[in-house]
Write a protein that holds these residues in place. Structure first.
Motif, PDB file in Angstrom:
ATOM      1  N   HIS A 152       0.874  -1.168   0.000  1.00 50.47           N
ATOM      2  CA  HIS A 152       0.000   0.000   0.000  1.00 50.47           C
ATOM      3  C   HIS A 152       0.914   1.223   0.000  1.00 50.47           C
ATOM      4  O   HIS A 152       1.699   1.413   0.931  1.00 50.47           O
ATOM      5  CB  HIS A 152      -0.901   0.011   1.232  1.00 50.47           C
ATOM      6  N   VAL A 153       0.821   2.033  -1.046  1.00 50.59           N
ATOM      7  CA  VAL A 153       1.719   3.158  -1.249  1.00 50.59           C
ATOM      8  C   VAL A 153       0.966   4.460  -0.961  1.00 50.59           C
ATOM      9  O   VAL A 153      -0.153   4.656  -1.431  1.00 50.59           O
ATOM     10  CB  VAL A 153       2.273   3.155  -2.691  1.00 50.59           C
ATOM     11  N   TYR A 154       1.631   5.328  -0.197  1.00 46.75           N
ATOM     12  CA  TYR A 154       1.072   6.634   0.153  1.00 46.75           C
ATOM     13  C   TYR A 154       2.067   7.720  -0.222  1.00 46.75           C
ATOM     14  O   TYR A 154       3.274   7.535  -0.101  1.00 46.75           O
ATOM     15  CB  TYR A 154       0.785   6.721   1.653  1.00 46.75           C
ATOM     16  N   ALA A 155       1.533   8.857  -0.658  1.00 42.03           N
ATOM     17  CA  ALA A 155       2.352  10.025  -0.983  1.00 42.03           C
ATOM     18  C   ALA A 155       1.827  11.207  -0.176  1.00 42.03           C
ATOM     19  O   ALA A 155       0.611  11.354   0.005  1.00 42.03           O
ATOM     20  CB  ALA A 155       2.289  10.331  -2.472  1.00 42.03           C
ATOM     21  N   LEU A 156       2.744  12.028   0.296  1.00 41.58           N
ATOM     22  CA  LEU A 156       2.363  13.184   1.093  1.00 41.58           C
ATOM     23  C   LEU A 156       1.690  14.229   0.214  1.00 41.58           C
ATOM     24  O   LEU A 156       2.232  14.636  -0.812  1.00 41.58           O
ATOM     25  CB  LEU A 156       3.599  13.784   1.773  1.00 41.58           C
ATOM     26  N   ASP A 157       0.503  14.649   0.619  1.00 42.82           N
ATOM     27  CA  ASP A 157      -0.227  15.712  -0.061  1.00 42.82           C
ATOM     28  C   ASP A 157       0.152  17.020   0.618  1.00 42.82           C
ATOM     29  O   ASP A 157      -0.194  17.234   1.785  1.00 42.82           O
ATOM     30  CB  ASP A 157      -1.727  15.455   0.039  1.00 42.82           C
ATOM     31  N   GLY A 158       0.876  17.867  -0.094  1.00 45.51           N
ATOM     32  CA  GLY A 158       1.365  19.117   0.482  1.00 45.51           C
ATOM     33  C   GLY A 158       0.303  20.009   1.087  1.00 45.51           C
ATOM     34  O   GLY A 158       0.443  20.457   2.224  1.00 45.51           O
ATOM     35  N   PRO A 159      -0.787  20.291   0.373  1.00 42.26           N
ATOM     36  CA  PRO A 159      -1.783  21.202   0.928  1.00 42.26           C
ATOM     37  C   PRO A 159      -2.426  20.722   2.232  1.00 42.26           C
ATOM     38  O   PRO A 159      -2.733  21.517   3.105  1.00 42.26           O
ATOM     39  CB  PRO A 159      -2.838  21.306  -0.187  1.00 42.26           C
ATOM     40  N   THR A 160      -2.628  19.409   2.369  1.00 45.72           N
ATOM     41  CA  THR A 160      -3.279  18.906   3.588  1.00 45.72           C
ATOM     42  C   THR A 160      -2.289  18.438   4.643  1.00 45.72           C
ATOM     43  O   THR A 160      -2.647  18.305   5.808  1.00 45.72           O
ATOM     44  CB  THR A 160      -4.224  17.733   3.264  1.00 45.72           C
ATOM     45  N   GLY A 161      -1.050  18.122   4.222  1.00 47.49           N
ATOM     46  CA  GLY A 161      -0.063  17.583   5.165  1.00 47.49           C
ATOM     47  C   GLY A 161      -0.376  16.160   5.581  1.00 47.49           C
ATOM     48  O   GLY A 161       0.171  15.658   6.560  1.00 47.49           O
ATOM     49  N   ALA A 162      -1.242  15.488   4.836  1.00 46.67           N
ATOM     50  CA  ALA A 162      -1.615  14.097   5.125  1.00 46.67           C
ATOM     51  C   ALA A 162      -1.221  13.221   3.936  1.00 46.67           C
ATOM     52  O   ALA A 162      -1.015  13.711   2.826  1.00 46.67           O
ATOM     53  CB  ALA A 162      -3.117  14.002   5.374  1.00 46.67           C
ATOM     54  N   TYR A 163      -1.136  11.918   4.189  1.00 47.72           N
ATOM     55  CA  TYR A 163      -0.858  11.003   3.098  1.00 47.72           C
ATOM     56  C   TYR A 163      -2.120  10.745   2.284  1.00 47.72           C
ATOM     57  O   TYR A 163      -3.209  10.596   2.835  1.00 47.72           O
ATOM     58  CB  TYR A 163      -0.329   9.661   3.611  1.00 47.72           C
ATOM     59  N   ALA A 164      -1.929  10.672   0.972  1.00 50.51           N
ATOM     60  CA  ALA A 164      -2.991  10.267   0.056  1.00 50.51           C
ATOM     61  C   ALA A 164      -2.596   8.913  -0.522  1.00 50.51           C
ATOM     62  O   ALA A 164      -1.422   8.687  -0.835  1.00 50.51           O
ATOM     63  CB  ALA A 164      -3.141  11.292  -1.063  1.00 50.51           C
ATOM     64  N   PRO A 165      -3.553   7.984  -0.656  1.00 48.07           N
ATOM     65  CA  PRO A 165      -3.221   6.701  -1.274  1.00 48.07           C
ATOM     66  C   PRO A 165      -2.719   6.921  -2.696  1.00 48.07           C
ATOM     67  O   PRO A 165      -3.273   7.707  -3.456  1.00 48.07           O
ATOM     68  CB  PRO A 165      -4.558   5.945  -1.283  1.00 48.07           C
ATOM     69  N   ALA A 166      -1.633   6.222  -3.045  1.00 47.58           N
ATOM     70  CA  ALA A 166      -1.047   6.354  -4.380  1.00 47.58           C
ATOM     71  C   ALA A 166      -1.050   5.028  -5.126  1.00 47.58           C
ATOM     72  O   ALA A 166      -0.517   4.945  -6.228  1.00 47.58           O
ATOM     73  CB  ALA A 166       0.377   6.898  -4.275  1.00 47.58           C
ATOM     74  N   GLY A 167      -1.634   4.000  -4.521  1.00 47.44           N
ATOM     75  CA  GLY A 167      -1.745   2.721  -5.214  1.00 47.44           C
ATOM     76  C   GLY A 167      -1.580   1.541  -4.288  1.00 47.44           C
ATOM     77  O   GLY A 167      -0.996   1.653  -3.207  1.00 47.44           O
ATOM     78  N   ILE A 168      -2.138   0.422  -4.744  1.00 44.66           N
ATOM     79  CA  ILE A 168      -1.966  -0.866  -4.071  1.00 44.66           C
ATOM     80  C   ILE A 168      -1.353  -1.786  -5.106  1.00 44.66           C
ATOM     81  O   ILE A 168      -1.891  -1.934  -6.211  1.00 44.66           O
ATOM     82  CB  ILE A 168      -3.307  -1.424  -3.555  1.00 44.66           C
ATOM     83  N   PHE A 169      -0.225  -2.392  -4.756  1.00 41.05           N
ATOM     84  CA  PHE A 169       0.550  -3.156  -5.730  1.00 41.05           C
ATOM     85  C   PHE A 169       0.666  -4.613  -5.318  1.00 41.05           C
ATOM     86  O   PHE A 169       1.036  -4.923  -4.181  1.00 41.05           O
ATOM     87  CB  PHE A 169       1.948  -2.544  -5.891  1.00 41.05           C
ATOM     88  N   ARG A 170       0.364  -5.484  -6.279  1.00 40.41           N
ATOM     89  CA  ARG A 170       0.530  -6.934  -6.137  1.00 40.41           C
ATOM     90  C   ARG A 170       1.307  -7.413  -7.354  1.00 40.41           C
ATOM     91  O   ARG A 170       1.090  -6.918  -8.457  1.00 40.41           O
ATOM     92  CB  ARG A 170      -0.826  -7.628  -6.085  1.00 40.41           C
ATOM     93  N   GLY A 171       2.190  -8.359  -7.159  1.00 41.66           N
ATOM     94  CA  GLY A 171       2.957  -8.908  -8.286  1.00 41.66           C
ATOM     95  C   GLY A 171       4.134  -8.048  -8.675  1.00 41.66           C
ATOM     96  O   GLY A 171       5.279  -8.474  -8.580  1.00 41.66           O
ATOM     97  N   THR A 172       3.867  -6.825  -9.122  1.00 41.15           N
ATOM     98  CA  THR A 172       4.938  -5.889  -9.473  1.00 41.15           C
ATOM     99  C   THR A 172       4.608  -4.516  -8.904  1.00 41.15           C
ATOM    100  O   THR A 172       3.447  -4.192  -8.645  1.00 41.15           O
ATOM    101  CB  THR A 172       5.117  -5.758 -11.002  1.00 41.15           C
TER     102      THR A 172
END
Length: 182
Positions: free
Chosen positions: A144-164
């Motif tokens: 489960h990948v998260y990236a920091l959203d600058g305006p909110t200062g919270a993580y936003a989901p950036a994807g769920i990866f299986r296999g690759t």
């Protein structure tokens, strides 16, 4: 073990508690110990993922495991993998958030709540740009990948990866997740 102050422990106290067990972390002034055994899946996932990230990292970026991040005076969690730009110092015991590009936590049943909620919030509040949670589905990893959203200062989901897993940040990363568990 000595007793904490009335207000609890401080981040720098971890360096002066030789009687504390390995993998002790500090969350909101409270010492947190890993009391359950680590599984071989958890151990190998950390090792193989750290090696894969280190092999793909550009010069000046390292992937380390078993280190804490000093988020503030009362928080110093230990991350499974810290991808960082800190200059090498043989006496270093923690990373500053400004040096951290990615934190990876491989979930154990006893750490699941901290990894998915507490650390997710605290790493974002500290400004760490990328956070991955590696979970297990059967015997396969799911990231489960998260990236920091600058305006909110919270993580936003950036994807769920299986296999690759293919990500352009914090540097180009291409992982065969199924190969990690061999």
């Amino acid at each position: 073990m000595r007793l904490p102050r009335a207000e609890g422990w401080y981040a720098d106290d971890l360096d002066n508690l030789p009687e504390a067990p390995a993998h002790t972390e500090l969350i909101d002034g409270v010492l947190v110990f890993r009391l359950v055994p680590q599984t071989i899946w958890h151990s190998r996932m950390i090792s193989e993922l750290r090696e894969a990230l280190a092999a793909q990292a550009p010069p000046g970026i390292e992937a380390d495991s078993g280190m804490t991040i000093r988020l503030d005076l009362r928080n110093r969690p230990e991350a499974d993998i810290v991808v960082n730009t800190a200059p090498f110092d043989p006496e270093l015991t923690w990373f500053a958030p400004a040096d951290v590009r990615l934190v990876v936590e491989v979930v154990l049943p006893e750490s699941a709540h901290r990894d998915r909620t507490v650390k997710l919030r605290k790493y974002a509040e500290a400004g760490i740009p990328h956070y991955w949670i590696v979970d297990k589905e059967g015997s396969a990893p799911v990231v489960h990948v998260y990236a920091l959203d600058g305006p909110t200062g919270a993580y936003a989901p950036a994807g769920i990866f299986r296999g690759t897993l293919d990500r352009p940040v914090p540097f180009p990363i291409a992982l065969d997740l199924d190969a990690l568990r061999q």
